[in-house]
Design a protein around this motif. Structure first.
Motif, mmCIF file in Angstrom:
data_model
loop_
_atom_site.group_PDB
_atom_site.id
_atom_site.type_symbol
_atom_site.label_atom_id
_atom_site.label_comp_id
_atom_site.label_asym_id
_atom_site.label_seq_id
_atom_site.Cartn_x
_atom_site.Cartn_y
_atom_site.Cartn_z
ATOM 1 N N CYS A 96 46.677 44.565 33.163
ATOM 2 C CA CYS A 96 45.766 43.375 33.503
ATOM 3 C C CYS A 96 46.216 42.221 33.608
ATOM 4 C CB CYS A 96 44.537 43.478 32.599
ATOM 5 S SG CYS A 96 43.597 41.907 32.890
ATOM 6 N N ALA A 97 46.234 41.210 34.798
ATOM 7 C CA ALA A 97 46.787 39.969 34.787
ATOM 8 C C ALA A 97 45.653 38.930 35.033
ATOM 9 C CB ALA A 97 47.974 40.066 35.584
ATOM 10 N N LEU A 98 45.997 37.886 34.862
ATOM 11 C CA LEU A 98 45.214 36.658 34.973
ATOM 12 C C LEU A 98 45.982 35.386 35.681
ATOM 13 C CD1 LEU A 98 42.418 35.196 32.676
ATOM 14 C CD2 LEU A 98 44.310 33.719 33.699
ATOM 15 N N SER A 99 45.446 34.751 36.881
ATOM 16 C CA SER A 99 45.950 33.828 37.357
ATOM 17 C C SER A 99 45.021 32.684 36.928
ATOM 18 C CB SER A 99 46.099 33.977 39.017
ATOM 19 O OG SER A 99 46.268 32.722 39.510
ATOM 20 N N SER A 100 45.570 31.373 36.744
ATOM 21 C CA SER A 100 44.932 30.447 36.093
ATOM 22 C C SER A 100 44.535 29.179 37.034
ATOM 23 C CB SER A 100 45.720 29.692 34.825
ATOM 24 O OG SER A 100 47.157 29.222 35.482
ATOM 25 N N ARG A 101 45.281 29.477 38.320
ATOM 26 C CA ARG A 101 45.021 28.601 39.341
ATOM 27 C C ARG A 101 45.680 28.799 40.860
ATOM 28 N NH1 ARG A 101 48.990 26.591 36.115
ATOM 29 N NH2 ARG A 101 50.954 25.958 37.098
ATOM 30 N N PRO A 102 45.073 28.518 41.851
ATOM 31 C CA PRO A 102 45.667 29.114 43.180
ATOM 32 C C PRO A 102 47.204 28.574 43.290
ATOM 33 C CG PRO A 102 43.464 27.911 43.461
ATOM 34 C CD PRO A 102 43.864 27.661 41.987
ATOM 35 N N GLY A 103 47.761 29.630 43.684
ATOM 36 C CA GLY A 103 49.211 29.450 44.032
ATOM 37 C C GLY A 103 50.263 29.439 43.086
ATOM 38 N N SER A 104 49.649 29.890 41.663
ATOM 39 C CA SER A 104 50.235 29.927 40.331
ATOM 40 C C SER A 104 51.075 31.424 39.986
ATOM 41 C CB SER A 104 49.575 29.359 39.199
ATOM 42 O OG SER A 104 48.569 30.433 38.774
ATOM 43 N N GLY A 105 50.431 32.262 41.011
ATOM 44 C CA GLY A 105 50.698 33.598 40.604
ATOM 45 C C GLY A 105 49.963 33.925 39.258
ATOM 46 N N TYR A 106 50.510 35.057 38.656
ATOM 47 C CA TYR A 106 49.969 35.769 37.481
ATOM 48 C C TYR A 106 50.642 35.111 36.159
ATOM 49 C CZ TYR A 106 46.883 38.567 40.308
ATOM 50 O OH TYR A 106 46.126 39.363 41.166
ATOM 51 N N ASP A 107 49.704 34.117 35.448
ATOM 52 C CA ASP A 107 50.489 33.652 34.288
ATOM 53 C C ASP A 107 50.506 34.398 33.087
ATOM 54 O OD1 ASP A 107 48.218 31.605 35.951
ATOM 55 O OD2 ASP A 107 50.409 30.633 35.586
ATOM 56 N N TYR A 108 49.410 35.269 32.894
ATOM 57 C CA TYR A 108 49.166 36.076 31.705
ATOM 58 C C TYR A 108 48.987 37.503 32.004
ATOM 59 C CZ TYR A 108 48.199 31.153 30.215
ATOM 60 O OH TYR A 108 48.242 29.950 29.827
ATOM 61 N N TRP A 109 49.497 38.108 31.073
ATOM 62 C CA TRP A 109 49.644 39.795 31.144
ATOM 63 C C TRP A 109 49.040 40.205 30.063
ATOM 64 C CZ3 TRP A 109 50.921 42.244 35.669
ATOM 65 C CH2 TRP A 109 51.645 41.418 36.501
ATOM 66 N N GLY A 110 48.388 41.517 30.288
ATOM 67 C CA GLY A 110 47.555 42.387 28.963
ATOM 68 C C GLY A 110 49.340 43.144 28.745
ATOM 69 N N GLN A 111 48.844 44.072 27.605
ATOM 70 C CA GLN A 111 49.762 44.921 27.079
ATOM 71 C C GLN A 111 49.927 46.114 27.707
ATOM 72 O OE1 GLN A 111 52.009 44.319 24.894
ATOM 73 N NE2 GLN A 111 51.194 42.563 23.437
ATOM 74 N N GLY A 112 48.952 46.547 28.447
ATOM 75 C CA GLY A 112 48.969 47.838 29.239
ATOM 76 C C GLY A 112 48.098 48.731 28.666
ATOM 77 N N THR A 113 47.644 49.770 29.385
ATOM 78 C CA THR A 113 46.833 50.893 28.870
ATOM 79 C C THR A 113 47.240 52.237 29.952
ATOM 80 O OG1 THR A 113 44.597 51.941 28.409
ATOM 81 C CG2 THR A 113 44.944 50.358 30.471
ATOM 82 N N GLN A 114 47.639 53.319 29.038
ATOM 83 C CA GLN A 114 48.170 54.460 29.792
ATOM 84 C C GLN A 114 47.024 55.222 30.566
ATOM 85 O OE1 GLN A 114 51.655 55.697 29.998
ATOM 86 N NE2 GLN A 114 50.510 56.640 31.512
ATOM 87 N N VAL A 115 47.266 55.650 31.717
ATOM 88 C CA VAL A 115 46.420 56.655 32.516
ATOM 89 C C VAL A 115 47.336 57.417 32.903
ATOM 90 C CG1 VAL A 115 44.993 56.678 34.699
ATOM 91 C CG2 VAL A 115 44.945 54.631 33.146
ATOM 92 N N ILE A 116 46.520 58.837 32.779
ATOM 93 C CA ILE A 116 47.345 60.194 33.117
ATOM 94 C C ILE A 116 46.384 60.853 33.841
ATOM 95 C CG2 ILE A 116 48.385 62.222 32.339
ATOM 96 C CD1 ILE A 116 49.454 60.634 29.720
ATOM 97 N N VAL A 117 46.818 61.476 35.020
ATOM 98 C CA VAL A 117 45.830 62.020 35.844
ATOM 99 C C VAL A 117 46.484 63.580 36.060
ATOM 100 C CG1 VAL A 117 44.918 62.628 38.067
ATOM 101 C CG2 VAL A 117 45.027 60.219 37.231
ATOM 102 N N SER A 118 45.745 64.505 35.631
ATOM 103 C CA SER A 118 46.616 65.934 35.472
ATOM 104 C C SER A 118 46.114 66.575 36.642
ATOM 105 C CB SER A 118 46.249 66.742 34.403
ATOM 106 O OG SER A 118 44.571 66.778 34.059
ATOM 107 N N SER A 119 47.000 67.521 37.341
ATOM 108 C CA SER A 119 46.676 68.326 38.462
ATOM 109 C C SER A 119 45.976 69.447 38.167
ATOM 110 C CB SER A 119 48.039 68.487 39.196
ATOM 111 O OG SER A 119 49.072 69.347 38.556
#
Length: 119
Positions: A96-119
């Protein structure tokens, strides 16, 4: 500072669904947009979806259009990613990421969560 905490990752079979959540805390009075990215093993991090915080705009990567839906709850400072009809190629760490203002890109990031899709 803003802190982002993701939840909802896990293991799912192909064709199944998962819903990710991202809760923002801290300086949440300044949110322009929130987004989701993913990084598969051995690959670069790629954009998945974005939702604007003050306008009804959403954006998606072509690979997830029609299957994933990004949404937000402004009162809870939370963004969601509903993932349906999942495929093995959706397997990745989702950030997950957050942009605090237009044009700033993403300023903050989360640690991440694993997703696994099995076939």
């Amino acid at each position: 500072q803003v802190q982002l905490v993701e939840s909802g990752g896990g293991l799912v079979q192909a064709g199944g669904s998962l819903k990710l959540s991202c809760a923002a805390s801290g300086r949440t009075f300044s949110i322009h947009a929130m987004g989701w990215f993913r990084q598969a093993p051995g690959k670069e991090r790629m954009f998945v979806a974005q939702v604007d915080w003050s306008a009804p705009n959403t954006y998606y990567a072509d690979s997830v259009k029609g299957r994933f839906t990004i949404s937000r709850d402004n009162a809870k400072n939370t963004a969601y990613l509903q993932m349906n009809n999942m495929k093995p190629e959706d397997t990745a760490v989702y950030y997950c990421a957050l942009s605090s203002r237009p044009g700033s890109g993403y300023d903050y990031w989360g640690q991440g969560t694993q997703v696994i899709v099995s076939s």
